[in-house]
Design an enzyme around this catalytic site. Structure first.
Site, short mmCIF file in Angstrom:
data_model
loop_
_atom_site.label_atom_id
_atom_site.label_comp_id
_atom_site.label_asym_id
_atom_site.label_seq_id
_atom_site.Cartn_x
_atom_site.Cartn_y
_atom_site.Cartn_z
N PHE A 235 31.97 133.36 60.64
CA PHE A 235 32.48 134.13 59.50
C PHE A 235 31.58 134.06 58.27
CE2 PHE A 235 36.08 132.17 61.88
CZ PHE A 235 36.36 133.28 62.66
N ILE A 461 28.52 135.77 67.44
CA ILE A 461 29.46 134.83 66.82
C ILE A 461 30.89 135.15 67.22
CG2 ILE A 461 27.91 134.22 64.95
CD1 ILE A 461 29.45 136.12 63.12
N GLY A 462 31.05 136.08 68.16
CA GLY A 462 32.40 136.37 68.66
C GLY A 462 32.71 137.83 68.94
N ILE A 601 32.21 154.25 67.87
CA ILE A 601 32.66 152.94 68.35
C ILE A 601 32.09 152.74 69.76
CG2 ILE A 601 34.69 151.58 69.00
CD1 ILE A 601 34.21 152.01 65.92
N LYS A 605 37.59 148.34 73.23
CA LYS A 605 38.37 147.12 73.44
C LYS A 605 37.88 145.98 72.53
CE LYS A 605 40.36 144.37 77.09
NZ LYS A 605 40.47 144.16 78.53
N GLN A 610 37.97 142.88 67.33
CA GLN A 610 37.30 142.45 66.10
C GLN A 610 38.12 142.87 64.87
OE1 GLN A 610 32.88 142.56 64.12
NE2 GLN A 610 33.13 143.54 66.06
N LYS A 673 28.33 152.34 62.38
CA LYS A 673 28.20 151.87 60.99
C LYS A 673 28.61 150.41 60.79
CE LYS A 673 30.44 155.29 58.77
NZ LYS A 673 30.85 156.17 57.63
N GLY A 674 29.30 149.80 61.75
CA GLY A 674 29.64 148.38 61.58
C GLY A 674 31.09 148.17 61.20
N GLU A 677 33.03 143.45 58.69
CA GLU A 677 33.53 143.14 57.34
C GLU A 677 34.75 143.99 56.96
OE1 GLU A 677 31.44 140.70 56.32
OE2 GLU A 677 29.80 141.19 57.66
MO1 MOS Z 1 29.05 137.77 57.57
S1 MOS Z 1 29.92 136.99 55.87
O1 MOS Z 1 27.69 138.56 57.03
O2 MOS Z 1 28.85 136.49 58.61
#
Ligand code: MOS
Length: 710
Positions: A235, A461-462, A601, A605, A610, A673-674, A677
């Site tokens: 995170f 990271i997940g 996307i 899933k 996320q 686009k991500g 966050e």
């Molecule tokens: Mo994120 S706060 O860029 O791991």
């Protein structure tokens, strides 16, 4: 032929490994002669450590070394003449104490238990100085950080809201929140000779960890091998290389054996960053028909005395809504605390909490539906940068979310909708986060059997990065996903950026896309066809025909110049439906809907998972999380999972993610686009606004605990 795998809800390719214990995290690698390091934290909060008595510890059973500021081997990158000076806390390099919990010794022993026992025998003497940990008391000593980004911003006239016919002016407090990933921060390091080191560590960026360790020990980066294959949540807490990681590498060099250093949960409250306590003031002014005439957003947040941490808390107010006048001020207050770090939706989560709460307050002042207020101030261009959006479907997000949550059942007058004893409320909170893309490389290897392996030094990271990469490759190559493997989490692979800022699929995904295209072109050429042919490729067949055992291609990928002509953001609209019990103040979140414009996307899933994970973080921010320092001692009083409340399953309602799923035409070839966050940004205000709608009580200091509602 393109196969259109993009979007398919492919299961995580490493899901089985993760749920069966087959996935190895950085603390789970075994090495012969492994030793264990334990940190000894200081008990004072400011001053100097004048002596450390290590005699008892040194002769305790199994102890191999005790490192203190008085005997620590020099870390070259910590020295004033360093080629690449390490920034931040230089652990054991001097005897200055800046915050409570700063380590003053590290003990290495042959077992973890022996190291822990010996650490308890270390005795230090101090010269304590007065310290400051109270943010509120030191509020007025805030300073504007250097660097243009954080300078006061003015568009039109400053504080124009003050003269508007309808205005609100409020302060919002967001406490310190810890990342608290389930996996502790662990680093295992071993040296070969004096110039090669291998490190297994919890890292969001194996390349940046490699650069950091190389700089600290004055090594060629290629002599540093970083592995971070699986990460149990981060995170933002593993975006940088922390002093304890350098200390583990330093200890391994000293004892000439592999050293494993595991932080305790309590140490994770002081040594690996957090979202800083922030007080924000928002002023909004509007015409009687709800057109914004001025936005003022001021933010004060904590930082450390030994290192300045900044984040874009006020930025969202410059671009999210149409307003001729907008101004922002940003200050940080240095205190005797550990340095903060980016935490999911860094800056924007905090900023959107204040702005989106204030927009809600303004909607009631205007007696206007909060969605209608947002529609009246919708912008079709980024007013801060004076650029068109590369894509923006926030209006569609409002509509889809309102339909799904049942917005038509909401009453404009708070406290008027009931279900039995419970008050019912609805809220909306929006978010935006820059859609970034960095340079990344990928290597593809086509094998004789027609399977392919792709490699890139990204991490996971997940979110399911390797699964997403396989989807992109399957789609581009026209191969089934089962034919493709993807390797990551190792600094020897082709370079990729750190996993952060919601940019991995844009950056690494583009490299994967481009390398697959390059492989196809090569195969067409080998067959004497034009390189831009589109017919199906018999991958194994071409290799056989050409008598090739395998074929390898490496390709780098980055933004084109056209990207500079657009403002690129992902957008989200979060909707909450809450029940509040008026006698006990208990809040039950009934429903959360996240509607997301994040471009295309890649995997519905894992993307939905996320979004749900981010929403859980938002529930924590709204309802439960607050790290509290006792200012008499400068120490966290709730540095554990019993007293620091993260939401548990019982706190989590049905969460639904709805994707607009329209490719962004500018940012990258896949059109993503991500989402990392924006899954969190806007959730807390959606909940706080729903609580207000239910009760008529506006809680402006998170978390919204029951005592604040009765
Ligand atoms: Mo994120 S706060 O860029 O791991």
């Amino acid at each position: 032929m393109k196969k259109d795998t993009i979007g398919e809800p492919l299961n995580r390719v490493d899901g089985r490994l993760k749920v069966t214990g087959g996935a190895k995290y950085s603390g789970e690698y075994k090495f012969p002669n492994l030793t264990y390091a334990v940190l000894v934290p200081t008990t004072i909060t400011n001053g100097t450590v004048t002596a450390v008595d290590i005699r008892a510890a040194k002769y305790a059973p199994g102890v191999l070394a005790v490192i203190t500021p008085f005997n620590a081997p020099k870390v070259p990158g910590y020295q004033p003449d360093a080629k690449k000076p390490v920034k931040g806390l230089k652990l054991f390099n001097d005897n200055q104490i800046h915050f409570n919990g700063q380590p003053i010794a590290l003990v290495v022993a042959d077992t973890f238990e022996r190291a822990t026992y010996a650490a308890s025998l270390v005795k230090a003497t101090y010269q304590a100085q007065p310290f400051e940990t109270n943010f509120h008391k030191n509020f007025d000593s805030g300073v504007t950080p250097d660097g243009g980004k954080y300078k006061d911003y003015v568009r039109g006239e400053a504080d124009a809201y003050k003269n508007a016919p309808v205005k609100i002016e409020q302060e919002y407090i967001q406490p310190s929140e810890m990342h608290n990933p389930m996996e502790l921060h662990v680093t295992t390091a071993y040296w070969e000779g004096d110039d090669h080191v291998t490190v297994y560590t919890k890292s969001q960026g194996v390349m940046s960890s490699q650069r950091a360790v190389a700089a600290a020990f004055d090594l060629e980066p290629t002599n540093v091998q970083i592995n971070s294959r699986f990460v149990g949540g981060a995170f933002g807490s593993s975006l940088r290389t922390w002093p304890h990681e350098i200390a583990a590498v330093q200890a391994a060099r000293l004892v000439k054996r592999p050293v494993k250093l595991t932080l305790t949960r309590e140490q994770m409250f002081t040594l690996v960053g957090y979202r800083p306590l922030t007080i924000q003031k928002i002023g909004l002014g509007a015409t009687a028909d709800g057109k914004l005439v001025g936005i003022t957003h001021e933010s004060h947040s904590q930082t450390a005395v030994y290192e300045e941490f900044t984040e874009g808390a006020v930025n969202v107010s410059r671009f999210l809504y149409q307003s001729p006048n907008a101004n922002t001020r940003y200050k940080v207050v240095p205190l005797n605390i550990g340095v903060p770090a980016p935490m999911r939706g860094p800056g924007e989560s905090t900023g959107a909490y204040a702005l989106e709460s204030a927009m809600d307050e303004l909607s009631y002042a205007l007696n206007l539906d909060p969605i209608e207020l947002r529609l009246r101030n919708y912008t079709d261009a980024d007013q801060e940068r004076n650029l068109p959006w590369s894509s923006k479907y926030l209006k569609e997000c409002y509509q889809l979310g309102a339909d799904r949550i049942g917005w038509s059942n909401r009453a404009q007058k708070p406290g008027t909708v009931k279900d039995g004893d419970w008050l019912v409320g609805y809220g909306i909170g929006c978010g935006a986060f820059g859609a970034y893309r960095g340079h990344a490389e990928a290597k593809i290897k086509l094998m004789a059997d027609g399977s392919v392996n792709i490699q890139s030094a990204t991490t996971d990271i997940g979110p399911g990065t390797n699964t997403a990469m396989i989807v992109i490759a399957a789609d581009t190559l026209g191969l089934p996903a089962e034919k493709i493997t993807f390797d990551l989490g190792n600094s020897s692979l082709p370079p990729a950026p750190t996993q952060g800022g919601s940019s991995t699929v844009s950056s690494v995904g583009s490299a994967v896309h481009d390398v697959c295209v390059a492989l196809k072109q090569k195969l067409y050429i080998l067959q004497g066809k034009p390189q831009d042919s589109t017919d199906d490729i018999d991958y194994a067949g071409v290799l056989k025909q050409q008598n090739l055992p395998y074929l390898e291609v490496t390709k780098g990928s980055q933004s084109g110049d056209n990207a500079k002509n657009y403002s690129m953001y992902s957008f989200s609209a979060h909707f909450a439906k809450v029940y509040v019990h008026p006698l006990t103040g208990v809040v039950k979140i009934k429903n959360l809907i996240a509607v997301v414009d994040a471009g295309k996307i890649v995997n519905h899933k894992t993307a939905a998972s996320q979004m749900k994970g981010g929403a859980v973080g938002g529930i924590g921010m709204a309802m439960t999380e607050e790290a509290i320092i006792d200012d008499r001692f400068g120490r966290y009083v709730n540095g554990n999972f019993a007293d620091y409340h993260v939401p548990v399953n019982a706190d989590i309602p049905q969460i639904e993610a709805i994707f607009i799923d329209k490719a962004d035409p500018i940012i990258n070839p896949v059109g993503t686009k991500g989402i990392g966050e924006i899954s969190l940004i806007g959730v807390a205000p959606a909940i706080a606004n729903a609580v207000y709608n239910a009760t008529g009580i506006r809680v402006r200091d998170l978390p919204i605990t029951p005592d604040k509602l009765i």
